[in-house]
Structure formats: structure tokens, C-alpha cells
Design an enzyme around this catalytic site. Structure first.
Site, PDB file in Angstrom:
ATOM      1  N   TYR A   1       0.843  -1.336  -0.033  1.00  0.00           N
ATOM      2  CA  TYR A   1      -0.056  -0.010  -0.037  1.00  0.00           C
ATOM      3  C   TYR A   1       0.802   1.162   0.101  1.00  0.00           C
ATOM      4  CZ  TYR A   1      -4.016   3.022   0.941  1.00  0.00           C
ATOM      5  OH  TYR A   1      -4.704   3.994   0.717  1.00  0.00           O
TER       6      TYR A   1
ATOM      7  N   PHE B   1      -4.547  21.415 -24.518  1.00  0.00           N
ATOM      8  CA  PHE B   1      -5.016  20.105 -25.051  1.00  0.00           C
ATOM      9  C   PHE B   1      -6.689  20.037 -24.346  1.00  0.00           C
ATOM     10  CE2 PHE B   1      -6.105  15.460 -23.935  1.00  0.00           C
ATOM     11  CZ  PHE B   1      -6.373  15.214 -25.176  1.00  0.00           C
ATOM     12  N   ASP B   2      -7.460  19.432 -24.940  1.00  0.00           N
ATOM     13  CA  ASP B   2      -8.777  19.762 -24.371  1.00  0.00           C
ATOM     14  C   ASP B   2      -9.191  19.389 -22.856  1.00  0.00           C
ATOM     15  OD1 ASP B   2      -8.965  17.139 -24.604  1.00  0.00           O
ATOM     16  OD2 ASP B   2     -10.556  17.005 -26.231  1.00  0.00           O
TER      17      ASP B   2
ATOM     18  N   ASP C   1       3.075  20.702 -20.270  1.00  0.00           N
ATOM     19  CA  ASP C   1       1.922  19.305 -20.439  1.00  0.00           C
ATOM     20  C   ASP C   1       3.058  18.549 -21.567  1.00  0.00           C
ATOM     21  OD1 ASP C   1       0.323  17.545 -21.179  1.00  0.00           O
ATOM     22  OD2 ASP C   1      -1.191  19.133 -21.697  1.00  0.00           O
TER      23      ASP C   1
ATOM     24  N   ALA D   1       2.944  15.108 -22.291  1.00  0.00           N
ATOM     25  CA  ALA D   1       2.526  13.557 -22.619  1.00  0.00           C
ATOM     26  C   ALA D   1       3.499  13.346 -23.857  1.00  0.00           C
ATOM     27  CB  ALA D   1       1.217  13.881 -23.323  1.00  0.00           C
TER      28      ALA D   1
ATOM     29  N   LYS E   1       0.971   8.154 -23.419  1.00  0.00           N
ATOM     30  CA  LYS E   1       1.446   8.434 -24.574  1.00  0.00           C
ATOM     31  C   LYS E   1       2.860   7.946 -24.694  1.00  0.00           C
ATOM     32  CE  LYS E   1      -2.443  10.741 -24.655  1.00  0.00           C
ATOM     33  NZ  LYS E   1      -2.698  12.074 -24.302  1.00  0.00           N
TER      34      LYS E   1
ATOM     35  N   HIS F   1     -18.995  15.188 -29.574  1.00  0.00           N
ATOM     36  CA  HIS F   1     -18.464  14.012 -30.830  1.00  0.00           C
ATOM     37  C   HIS F   1     -18.290  12.918 -30.206  1.00  0.00           C
ATOM     38  CE1 HIS F   1     -14.915  15.642 -28.270  1.00  0.00           C
ATOM     39  NE2 HIS F   1     -14.456  14.592 -28.591  1.00  0.00           N
TER      40      HIS F   1
HETATM   41  C1  LIG Z   1      -3.713  12.811 -23.558  1.00  0.00           C
HETATM   42  C2  LIG Z   1      -3.372  14.171 -23.105  1.00  0.00           C
HETATM   43  C3  LIG Z   1      -3.671  14.485 -21.918  1.00  0.00           C
HETATM   44  C4  LIG Z   1      -4.575  13.977 -20.759  1.00  0.00           C
HETATM   45  O1  LIG Z   1      -4.228  12.644 -20.560  1.00  0.00           O
HETATM   46  P1  LIG Z   1      -5.227  11.425 -20.408  1.00  0.00           P
HETATM   47  O2  LIG Z   1      -4.151  10.503 -19.795  1.00  0.00           O
HETATM   48  O3  LIG Z   1      -5.870  11.229 -21.644  1.00  0.00           O
HETATM   49  O4  LIG Z   1      -5.881  11.898 -19.243  1.00  0.00           O
HETATM   50  C5  LIG Z   1      -3.211  15.906 -21.551  1.00  0.00           C
HETATM   51  N1  LIG Z   1      -2.416  16.585 -22.366  1.00  0.00           N
HETATM   52  C6  LIG Z   1      -2.031  16.206 -23.629  1.00  0.00           C
HETATM   53  C7  LIG Z   1      -1.100  17.080 -24.597  1.00  0.00           C
HETATM   54  C8  LIG Z   1      -2.386  14.823 -24.032  1.00  0.00           C
HETATM   55  O5  LIG Z   1      -2.166  14.553 -25.199  1.00  0.00           O
END
Ligand SMILES: *Cc1c(COP(=O)(O)O)cnc(C)c1O
Length: 458
Positions: free
Chosen positions: A71, A123-124, A214, A216, A257, A449
Site C-alpha cells: 500500500y 489540450f482539451d 504538459d 505527454a 503516450k 463528438h
Molecule cells: C492525452 C493528453 C492529456 C490528458 O491525458 P489523459 O491520460 O488522456 O487523461 C493531456 N495533455 C495532452 C497534451 C495529451 O495528449
């Protein structure tokens, strides 16, 4: 361009089902002409996203077996911490269950109601979490980023002059911070240069604003830097990554990613113990205890291994080579796309391929459906279907471009699969005049979408 052969061999396979055009016609009709509603078993080549869809290596699968499920204080946690610290150079690293979880625990700690966050492009989910924290997201991508036809090495860059102007005009107290998305997903996986990052960090320091990365697709970004920024032509990807992150104060990362796992995320803080305490206070109630952060111990192990594999230069050349190979095939067939291609796929310019379909009938979506009918390929709209209605007027909003995104999962598909996709696009191009537009039959209020129901027009 020559296809760069896979720097791995295949030792486990997942069968794919071939279907007939008639079967697909029925399947997509039953899914109300929305690819998200299709059972994945009815898809032959799935280019819907590169998020969590990569193939883990034998080392990662083996890592699952030795994952420590204690844990607190598990061995896998410490392994991940050591790898993350080594790659990014930040003092504090925190596992979370995915990228948006990182956003959820970070943005409320840095946002006063009504403050702006400024980004090269949000990113969204990041945009969503800025809003949930009471902030206001603003995109300030460089002008080249929005010109789909023109070549530029770093279309993901921040417009630094616009950034400075915005801060001066609105007053620094109205700004919460700056977000650099690397690569810049929303404008097509386009890279950000180290030079641009340096300039942005200068502005951040001058005004005393936090700079959040950010992260990813940090590894794909590092390869683009090596290939396109002369200062780094001889540098290792680890060196480039360290340098890039040295200009930031903290990062949020989706490990789905470039860390090549199905689920996971990370937060990093360079050197701010007081901020770390505020983040920890959010992690425990939302994600769980600090040393597992919403994940199983085996997931932490797989992320630690995936972070290192994801920075392997031979792998990245092959990976980005796949997007470039597919793009070259499309170019030869006269199919228009966002050029140069970014790291994680090809954004086909459906607005130009299907000029008879008005934006209100979603050319990007129409092309995605047609690709499914043609060859069982699943792609998605990055265009006006993705844009929700104006929250005030309820009017449909027009996207800057009508794209169909072909996102390429990591280490999953072969050259022959990419040829199937290119052949399908060429076939659709040949009968472009007969491709119908779509109208919405039902839609939810936000993020329509994913669940909208549609039908062909006419
Ligand atoms: C995918 C992504 C996110 C969000 O990550 P999730 O693992 O899908 O929650 C944030 N910023 C960027 C640039 C991304 O490509």
C-alpha cells in the site's frame, strides 16, 4: 521516403477480424454514424487515438509480474521515482492515474477565480481543468501553427510577443501561469523548440509566473529538436529532455503516450516544497496514497520501464518515420494534410479533400466514416463536430480547419497496415464527389463528438 524498419520483433499477436463492406455499412448505421459507438471488434485498423493503445514490450510485461503491491512505500514506486528524477531532473515526482488526474490535482493549487492561463495551445482536458479550477484558458500559438499548407520546423511554438503583450495588457496579477504543451497536440502534434521554451521561460521569470509543461509527448518532441534545431544535432535525447525541462517549474504528464502504458500519469515539481504540499493534499483524497497515486504497483513498474524505452532514439526514429511514411504516400496520391506531419499521426485536410461538404456537415467526420466503410479503418474528426455549440448563443461553431486525424498507436501496426490506410484514402479521394455530409440527430450539451448520433445528408 523509405520506411524505417521496426527496431523490434513480434512475439505476441492479437488477431484482427476482416469484415465486408456490407457488414460495415450495417455496423456504422447501428452506431448512429459515430465511430466511438462502434465495437472495437468491428474495426480492422484503429487509428482513433495513440493514447493508451501502444504495445508494451516484453520488459514491461515482465515488470508487471514483479510490481510491488504494498500500500505504501512499494519498491515499484521508488523505481519510478528514480527513473523520473533521472530523466526530468525535478525534485518531486508524483504518480497519478492519468494525465487529466495530474491536471485535477495541480490546477486548483495555482489558480485564483477568473485568472488567465496562457498556452501555446491547451489540450482539451487541460483546457477543461483550467476552467474547473475557475481559470480562463487562452491559446497563443505562433501564426505558422495555424497555416496547414506552409512548412515550418516548430509549428507548436508559443507566440512569445503575443504572450508578453497579453500579460502587459491584462496585468500580471490577472495571470495564473503559462502552459507549454510539448508536442503541441491540438495543432497536429507539432514540436516546440528549446529556443522557444527559453524565451517563454524568460517571460515567466520576468513576471514571476509559474511555467507548467504538459509533457505527454516529451520524447517525440526531443527527437524533433535533435533533427531540426542545429544546436542539438549532436545531443542525446536525454540531454535535450533535461534542458527542456530545466526551463519549467512543474509538469503534468499522461503516461499513456510516450511512456507506452495503457494507464498512468505523472506530476513533477522542480523545486517548490510549499507547492508540493498543496498538490499532495489533493492527491490523497482524489488519487490515493502518495506512493501509488491511483495506480497498481505493477503499473508504476511498467511506466518506469516505458519512460526509458520511449526515449530510445532508434525507436523514436521508427515511430515518427511511420507518420512520415504515411504522409509521403498521401502526398503521392494528392491527399492534402497538415504539413509537415507531427509526431503522433497524420491530420488529413478533409475540408480540402471534400470541398462540396459545408463545414456544418462535418467534412472531417464524413471522411472518417468513409474510411471505415472503405477498409474498416477507424479515425476521428478534429474539426467542427469536435467544436461544441457556443454556450451562450447555442449556435454551431466553426473549427479553424476540418481535419480527419489518423493517430498511430505505438509499436502496433506494420508498414502493410499503413499501406491499407493510404490505399483506402486514395480510393475515397477517387469517389470524393459521392461522399455525403452528416447532420446531427441527437447531441449532448458538452463534448458532443463522443456520443452524438448522426445521419448522412440526402
Ligand atoms: C492525452 C493528453 C492529456 C490528458 O491525458 P489523459 O491520460 O488522456 O487523461 C493531456 N495533455 C495532452 C497534451 C495529451 O495528449
Amino acid at each position: 521516403m523509405k520506411y524505417i524498419a521496426e527496431p523490434f520483433k513480434i512475439k505476441m499477436v492479437e488477431p484482427l477480424r476482416l469484415t465486408t463492406p456490407e457488414y460495415r455499412r450495417q455496423a456504422i448505421q447501428q452506431a448512429h454514424y459515430n465511430g466511438f459507438a462502434l465495437p472495437a471488434a468491428d474495426v480492422y485498423i484503429d487509428l482513433q487515438t495513440d493514447s493508451g493503445t501502444g504495445a508494451m514490450s516484453d520488459a514491461q510485461w515482465a515488470g508487471l509480474m514483479v510490481g510491488d503491491e504494498s500500500y505504501s512505500g512499494g519498491r515499484s514506486y521508488f523505481r519510478l521515482m528514480a527513473v523520473a528524477q533521472d530523466i526530468f531532473g525535478y525534485q518531486y515526482n508524483q504518480p497519478v492515474h492519468q494525465g487529466r488526474a495530474a491536471e485535477k490535482v495541480v490546477f486548483p493549487t495555482l489558480t485564483q477565480p477568473g485568472q488567465y492561463w496562457l498556452s501555446n495551445t491547451f489540450f482539451d482536458t487541460t483546457r477543461g481543468h483550467v476552467g474547473l479550477a475557475g481559470g480562463r484558458p487562452v491559446d497563443l500559438v505562433c501564426p505558422e501553427g495555424l497555416d496547414t499548407g506552409a512548412y515550418a520546423d516548430f509549428k507548436g511554438n508559443m507566440d512569445v510577443a503575443a504572450l508578453r503583450d497579453f500579460i502587459v495588457q491584462h496585468g500580471v496579477e490577472s495571470i495564473a501561469g503559462i502552459v507549454m504543451t510539448i508536442t503541441n497536440n491540438t495543432v497536429g502534434g507539432q514540436p516546440v523548440s528549446v529556443a522557444n521554451m527559453r524565451q517563454v521561460s524568460q517571460v515567466a521569470r520576468e513576471f514571476g509566473l509559474p511555467l507548467l509543461i504538459d509533457a505527454a509527448r516529451f520524447a517525440e518532441n526531443a527527437l524533433f529538436v535533435k533533427q531540426r534545431e542545429p544546436e542539438f544535432a549532436q545531443a542525446s535525447l536525454r540531454h535535450i529532455t533535461k534542458e527542456m525541462f530545466s526551463y519549467g517549474d512543474l509538469f503534468t504528464m499522461s503516461a499513456k503516450k510516450d511512456a507506452i502504458v495503457s494507464m498512468g500519469g505523472l506530476v513533477g515539481v522542480r523545486d517548490n516544497p510549499e507547492l508540493v504540499e498543496r498538490i499532495k493534499a489533493n492527491v490523497i483524497p482524489f488519487e490515493g496514497y502518495l506512493t501509488y497515486g491511483g495506480l497498481a504497483g505493477r503499473d508504476l513498474e511498467a511506466i518506469a520501464i516505458g519512460l526509458e524505452e520511449g526515449l530510445d532514439e532508434d525507436y523514436l526514429r521508427y515511430r515518427i518515420g511511420q507518420s512520415q511514411y504515411l504522409a509521403d504516400r498521401l502526398e503521392a496520391d494528392g491527399v492534402p494534410f497538415q504539413s509537415p506531419v507531427g509526431g503522433h499521426g497524420v491530420f488529413v485536410d478533409a475540408g480540402r479533400l471534400l470541398p462540396h461538404i459545408p463545414w456544418q456537415q462535418f467534412p472531417g467526420h464524413a471522411l472518417a466514416i468513409e474510411l471505415y466503410l472503405e477498409a474498416g479503418v477507424r479515425a476521428c474528426d478534429i474539426g467542427s463536430l469536435l467544436m461544441d455549440r457556443d454556450p451562450v448563443t447555442g449556435q454551431p461553431q466553426r473549427a479553424p480547419a476540418e481535419f480527419t486525424r489518423l493517430a498511430i498507436p505505438r509499436r502496433v501496426y506494420t508498414q502493410a497496415h499503413l499501406d491499407v490506410v493510404a490505399d483506402a484514402l486514395a480510393a475515397v479521394k477517387d469517389r470524393a464527389d459521392s461522399v455525403p455530409g452528416y447532420e446531427i440527430v441527437w447531441e449532448p450539451k458538452v463534448l458532443r463528438h463522443f456520443t452524438a448520433r448522426l445521419r448522412p445528408v440526402g
